[in-house]
Design an enzyme around this catalytic site. Structure first.
Site, PDB file in Angstrom:
ATOM      1  N   GLY A  54       0.840  -1.193   0.000  1.00 39.75           N
ATOM      2  CA  GLY A  54       0.000   0.000   0.000  1.00 39.75           C
ATOM      3  C   GLY A  54       0.872   1.238   0.000  1.00 39.75           C
ATOM      4  O   GLY A  54       1.428   1.610  -1.023  1.00 39.75           O
ATOM      5  N   ASN A  55       1.036   1.847   1.162  1.00 37.84           N
ATOM      6  CA  ASN A  55       1.821   3.070   1.309  1.00 37.84           C
ATOM      7  C   ASN A  55       1.337   4.155   0.356  1.00 37.84           C
ATOM      8  O   ASN A  55       2.112   4.763  -0.367  1.00 37.84           O
ATOM      9  CB  ASN A  55       3.312   2.796   1.102  1.00 37.84           C
ATOM     10  CG  ASN A  55       3.866   1.822   2.105  1.00 37.84           C
ATOM     11  OD1 ASN A  55       3.757   2.044   3.300  1.00 37.84           O
ATOM     12  ND2 ASN A  55       4.425   0.725   1.625  1.00 37.84           N
ATOM     13  N   HIS A  56       0.025   4.384   0.359  1.00 34.46           N
ATOM     14  CA  HIS A  56      -0.535   5.422  -0.504  1.00 34.46           C
ATOM     15  C   HIS A  56      -1.930   5.803  -0.029  1.00 34.46           C
ATOM     16  O   HIS A  56      -2.526   5.138   0.818  1.00 34.46           O
ATOM     17  CB  HIS A  56      -0.599   4.947  -1.957  1.00 34.46           C
ATOM     18  CG  HIS A  56      -1.465   3.758  -2.188  1.00 34.46           C
ATOM     19  ND1 HIS A  56      -2.839   3.832  -2.264  1.00 34.46           N
ATOM     20  CD2 HIS A  56      -1.169   2.450  -2.355  1.00 34.46           C
ATOM     21  CE1 HIS A  56      -3.336   2.623  -2.483  1.00 34.46           C
ATOM     22  NE2 HIS A  56      -2.350   1.760  -2.521  1.00 34.46           N
ATOM     23  N   ALA A  57      -2.425   6.885  -0.586  1.00 33.18           N
ATOM     24  CA  ALA A  57      -3.822   7.299  -0.433  1.00 33.18           C
ATOM     25  C   ALA A  57      -4.384   7.462  -1.839  1.00 33.18           C
ATOM     26  O   ALA A  57      -3.626   7.575  -2.808  1.00 33.18           O
ATOM     27  CB  ALA A  57      -3.918   8.614   0.334  1.00 33.18           C
ATOM     28  N   LYS A 102      -3.008   4.304   3.660  1.00 31.85           N
ATOM     29  CA  LYS A 102      -3.112   2.914   4.083  1.00 31.85           C
ATOM     30  C   LYS A 102      -1.782   2.194   3.920  1.00 31.85           C
ATOM     31  O   LYS A 102      -1.086   2.395   2.928  1.00 31.85           O
ATOM     32  CB  LYS A 102      -4.226   2.200   3.312  1.00 31.85           C
ATOM     33  CG  LYS A 102      -4.030   2.175   1.811  1.00 31.85           C
ATOM     34  CD  LYS A 102      -5.286   1.843   1.044  1.00 31.85           C
ATOM     35  CE  LYS A 102      -6.117   2.921   0.473  1.00 31.85           C
ATOM     36  NZ  LYS A 102      -5.745   4.233   0.201  1.00 31.85           N
TER      37      LYS A 102
END
Length: 139
Positions: A54-57, A102
């Site tokens: 993930g590591n993103h919005a 997330k």
């Protein structure tokens, strides 16, 4: 489970039916159990426990995450507070609205994390830099 989805994220519990033959979990889209029409489905498996995914919005895509096998954890950050949700039951889902950072991690060896998305993949609506996410949240 019908519910109010005004929140940026929410734990969902789907109907489960079982007998001597096994279990069946039902999650219907279009505003029933899943608060959107499902346009994309993907799943994550084979990730090591210490790997972060993930590591993103997303600017407008909404998601429901379901660990259909095994378990994982999801760090959720809406720019105001951070929370960790453990996904460890196949009848449990995590709704994530737009503009929620997330990070999925702590995958069990048998983890299969199913992701239901409200939109097709559009790279330009992803925010992959946390500082950029915070700037956009704070306008």
């Amino acid at each position: 489970m019908r519910s109010d989805f005004d929140e940026n994220y929410k734990v969902l519990e789907f109907k489960e039916f079982g007998d001597e033959k096994g279990n069946l979990v039902v999650a219907e889209g279009s505003g029933f159990d899943i608060p959107f029409d499902i346009r994309r489905v993907f799943y994550i498996y084979g990730s090591e426990r210490d790997i972060k995914r993930g590591n993103h919005a997303n600017r407008y895509t909404r998601f429901v995450l379901i660990n259909v096998s095994g378990s994982s954890k999801v760090l959720i950050d809406d720019g105001k507070k951070r929370e960790v949700v453990a996904l460890d039951k196949p009848r449990m889902g995590l709704y994530l609205g737009p503009m929620v950072w997330k990070e999925m991690y702590d995958f069990s060896p048998d983890s299969v994390l199913l992701c239901l998305a409200s939109e097709h993949y559009i790279e330009s609506e992803y925010i992959r830099d946390y500082d950029e996410f915070i700037k956009e949240i704070n306008g």
